[in-house]
Design a protein around this motif. Structure first.
Motif, short mmCIF file in Angstrom:
data_model
loop_
_atom_site.label_atom_id
_atom_site.label_comp_id
_atom_site.label_asym_id
_atom_site.label_seq_id
_atom_site.Cartn_x
_atom_site.Cartn_y
_atom_site.Cartn_z
N LEU A 87 0.85 -1.19 0.00
CA LEU A 87 0.00 0.00 0.00
C LEU A 87 0.89 1.24 0.00
N TRP A 88 0.63 2.18 -0.89
CA TRP A 88 1.46 3.39 -0.98
C TRP A 88 0.56 4.58 -1.26
N GLU A 89 0.58 5.54 -0.37
CA GLU A 89 -0.31 6.69 -0.44
C GLU A 89 0.19 7.79 -1.35
N THR A 90 1.52 8.02 -1.28
CA THR A 90 2.03 9.33 -1.68
C THR A 90 2.20 9.54 -3.17
N SER A 91 2.47 8.45 -3.91
CA SER A 91 2.66 8.63 -5.35
C SER A 91 2.34 7.33 -6.08
N ASN A 92 2.18 7.43 -7.37
CA ASN A 92 1.89 6.25 -8.19
C ASN A 92 2.61 6.39 -9.52
N LEU A 93 3.12 5.25 -10.00
CA LEU A 93 3.92 5.27 -11.23
C LEU A 93 3.19 4.54 -12.35
N ASP A 94 3.02 5.21 -13.48
CA ASP A 94 2.44 4.57 -14.66
C ASP A 94 3.58 4.31 -15.65
N ALA A 95 3.57 3.11 -16.23
CA ALA A 95 4.69 2.70 -17.10
C ALA A 95 4.88 3.67 -18.27
N GLU A 96 3.79 4.24 -18.78
CA GLU A 96 3.88 5.11 -19.95
C GLU A 96 4.02 6.58 -19.55
N GLU A 97 3.26 6.97 -18.53
CA GLU A 97 3.18 8.39 -18.20
C GLU A 97 4.23 8.83 -17.19
N GLY A 98 4.69 7.90 -16.35
CA GLY A 98 5.66 8.25 -15.30
C GLY A 98 4.97 8.56 -13.99
N GLY A 103 -1.38 12.25 -7.30
CA GLY A 103 -2.23 12.48 -8.48
C GLY A 103 -1.73 13.56 -9.42
N HIS A 104 -0.66 14.25 -9.06
CA HIS A 104 -0.18 15.36 -9.90
C HIS A 104 1.10 14.98 -10.64
N THR A 105 1.14 15.21 -11.94
CA THR A 105 2.36 14.98 -12.72
C THR A 105 3.39 16.05 -12.35
N ILE A 106 4.62 15.87 -12.83
CA ILE A 106 5.65 16.89 -12.56
C ILE A 106 5.24 18.24 -13.18
N PRO A 107 4.82 18.28 -14.46
CA PRO A 107 4.38 19.59 -14.99
C PRO A 107 3.22 20.20 -14.19
N ASP A 108 2.30 19.36 -13.69
CA ASP A 108 1.22 19.88 -12.81
C ASP A 108 1.83 20.56 -11.59
N CYS A 109 2.77 19.86 -10.97
CA CYS A 109 3.38 20.40 -9.74
C CYS A 109 4.06 21.74 -10.04
N GLN A 110 4.67 21.83 -11.21
CA GLN A 110 5.34 23.09 -11.57
C GLN A 110 4.32 24.21 -11.75
N GLN A 111 3.08 23.85 -12.01
CA GLN A 111 2.02 24.87 -12.17
C GLN A 111 1.35 25.25 -10.85
N ILE A 112 1.26 24.29 -9.92
CA ILE A 112 0.38 24.54 -8.77
C ILE A 112 1.10 24.76 -7.44
N LEU A 113 2.37 24.40 -7.35
CA LEU A 113 3.03 24.49 -6.04
C LEU A 113 3.77 25.82 -5.87
N PRO A 114 3.71 26.38 -4.67
CA PRO A 114 4.42 27.63 -4.39
C PRO A 114 5.92 27.54 -4.68
N LEU A 137 2.77 14.58 2.07
CA LEU A 137 2.27 14.18 3.39
C LEU A 137 0.75 14.32 3.50
N THR A 138 0.22 15.42 3.00
CA THR A 138 -1.20 15.72 3.30
C THR A 138 -2.14 15.52 2.11
N SER A 139 -1.60 15.37 0.92
CA SER A 139 -2.34 15.31 -0.34
C SER A 139 -2.99 16.65 -0.69
N GLU A 140 -2.63 17.71 0.02
CA GLU A 140 -3.20 19.03 -0.26
C GLU A 140 -2.13 19.98 -0.78
N VAL A 141 -2.55 20.92 -1.62
CA VAL A 141 -1.63 21.94 -2.11
C VAL A 141 -1.58 23.06 -1.07
#
Ligand code: ACO
Ligand code: OAA
Length: 479
Positions: A87-98, A103-114, A137-141
């Motif tokens: 069981l793993w809460e914090t991240s998930n790896l897709d073979a094609e997408e990475g 739930g947030h991709t790296i480009p998403d994180c670059q858009q939404i994180l301070p 840790l919290t799953s919240e931005v």
């Protein structure tokens, strides 16, 4: 109160989990906010735990006997690839997408994180490591104010590094590998573990996660000083200077001895993208496994670091630089250029010598690692004419074709380690035997965020079943 009422509801009628959870997440966040409208990470987590515990109980109650997959003999012998057993809460790896962090991709994180400048968005630079730590840790931005609070807390906690650790590091031989020194330093800091003490003092299991959270925050806070002391000892004068007016990454750069805004940004990106790669990778899995025995987070993450130190895992970034230097030296000796043709020849020589090409292939990914792609983007933006970057780009052009022709590796594309060294090198960070320590500072954030939830959710001792070859043969023949 609200959290408990909702959780009972879910327990009785477990329908439409997702909608419910997003409402709860919002509710927990609102409840956690203090009078200034800013929550601490401890407050947010405290408000989330009862609900998450109830959700897991409900999941087990409703679906506990369902089958997630089967295990073939190949998987049993072949390193458990694809076996769903953790069981793993914090991240998930897709073979094609990475990778996706909560739930947030790296480009998403670059858009939404301070960012260091403040608001999220690539025009303001790379996300702060502390904002990704909060998300994992919290799953919240988090808001910028919340991230700033976490930065200040981590700076404060860094001062709690036990006083014997730096003298111990100073006494180690300079030619001891930096990763060996790193695990020694972290193990030595374990004397400060709040969890180990609480356990000895008889804390009830329902409170374990509270002490584990203390340790998780302390380990993340203390690792830069351990890491920087090793770097400054092995390669320089042993002096570590801090600037706590900066964020975690910026301060870490100053501790390493770098004062360059470009390098600060690189390190923010670097520390974010190496944090987490779901649970099955060797360093995260080792941390999770060791922690499942109720070893404290210091000891558990030291286990993770030892796994990271292997050349098929985190040490590959050091190996990549060594491999590239090998080409450069050989071509210089032979009076040839490093180009597509000579790289191809050197690659075949490596493969024919029955060695792996470091930085290529992956146990799960089947496409170019998005962590490679975002580092390539960074290079295209900040150092397009760098000679080493051009070599790395040429390797990228020829390598997938060669590995495909070679016919063994399931994934002929580059992974994260293929690109990180060239970026560090550009800023004068040429001591590549040290690179995996940087990876280790980052991976702590992901592996330990999960370790917090392991204890908060009361996950048990990990103990899968092993089988003998005789059992497999007999079992298969009887089918
Ligand atoms: C942060 C990270 O950990 S990312 C990974 C970092 N590691 C590296 O870059 C090292 C180079 N890569 C590798 O050794 C592998 O691709 C690994 C360890 C990452 C994944 O291993 P696996 O899941 O077993 O890969 P895969 O199923 O494709 O392996 C099949 C065969 O191809 C070989 N192979 C895989 N990648 C490579 C490579 N880069 N170069 C040469 N051969 C390779 C394997 O050694 C194996 O050979 P074998 O049948 O003789 O044992
Ligand atoms: O996922 C893996 O097995 C290896 C990897 O890329 C990581 O841990 O970052």
């Amino acid at each position: 109160m609200m959290g408990i009422a909702v959780c009972r509801n879910i327990f009785l009628s477990p329908i439409n989990f997702t909608t419910m959870l997003s409402k709860i997440s919002f509710a927990s966040r609102t409840l956690a906010r203090n009078a200034r409208g800013v929550a601490t990470i401890q407050e947010v987590l405290k408000s989330q735990v009862p609900q998450k515990q109830a959700d897991l109980l409900a999941l087990k109650k409703e679906h506990g006997d369902k089958v997630l997959g089967e295990v073939t003999v190949d998987q049993c012998i072949g390193g458990a690839r694809g076996v769903k057993c953790m069981l793993w809460e914090t991240s998930n790896l897709d073979a094609e997408e990475g990778i996706r962090f909560r739930g947030h991709t790296i480009p998403d994180c670059q858009q939404i994180l301070p960012t260091f400048k403040g608001p999220a968005g690539p025009e303001n630079g790379e996300p702060l490591l502390e904002s990704l730590f909060w998300l994992l840790l919290t799953s919240e931005v988090p808001t910028k104010a919340e991230v700033d609070g976490l930065t200040a807390d981590l700076h404060k906690r860094a001062a709690s590094l036990p006083s014997h650790v730096v003298p111990l590091l100073n006494s180690l031989p300079k030619d001891m590998h930096p990763m060996t020194q790193f695990t020694i330093g972290l193990n030595a800091a374990q004397t400060g573990s709040a969890f180990a003490k609480a356990y000895q003092d008889g804390a009830p299991k329902t409170e374990y996660h509270e002490y584990v959270l203390e340790d998780v925050l302390n380990v993340v806070a203390q690792l830069p000083e351990i890491a920087a002391t090793i770097y400054r000892n092995v390669y320089f004068d042993g002096v570590v200077s801090k600037d706590t007016s900066l964020d975690y990454s910026g301060n870490f750069c100053r501790m390493l001895g770098y004062d360059d805004k470009g390098f600060d940004e690189l390190m923010r990106l670097y520390l974010c993208i190496h944090t987490d790669h779901e649970g099955g990778n060797a360093s995260a899995h080792a941390t999770h496994l060791v922690g499942s025995t109720l070893s404290d987070p210091y000891l558990a993450y030291a286990g993770g670091l030892n796994a990271l130190a292997g050349p098929l895992h985190g040490l590959a970034n050091q190996e990549v630089l060594g491999w590239i230097q090998g080409i450069q030296k050989q071509m210089a000796d032979e009076g040839k250029e490093v180009n597509a043709e000579t790289i191809t020849q050197f690659t075949w020589d490596t493969l024919n010598a029955k060695k792996v090409i470091p930085g290529y292939g992956h146990a799960v990914l089947r496409k170019t690692d998005p962590r490679y792609s975002c580092q390539r983007e960074f290079a295209l933006k900040h150092m397009p004419d760098d000679e080493l970057f051009k070599i790395v780009s040429t390797i990228y052009e020829v390598m997938p074709g060669i590995l495909t022709e070679h016919g063994k590796t399931k994934n002929p594309y580059p992974n994260v380690d293929s690109h990180s060294g060239v970026l560090l090198w550009h800023y004068g960070f040429t001591q590549f035997q040290y690179y995996t320590v940087l990876f280790g500072v980052s991976r702590a954030v992901g592996a330990l965020s999960q370790l917090y939830w392991d204890r908060a959710l009361g996950l048990p001792l990990e103990r899968p079943k092993s089988v003998t070859p005789e059992f497999i043969k007999k079992f298969c023949e009887s089918q």
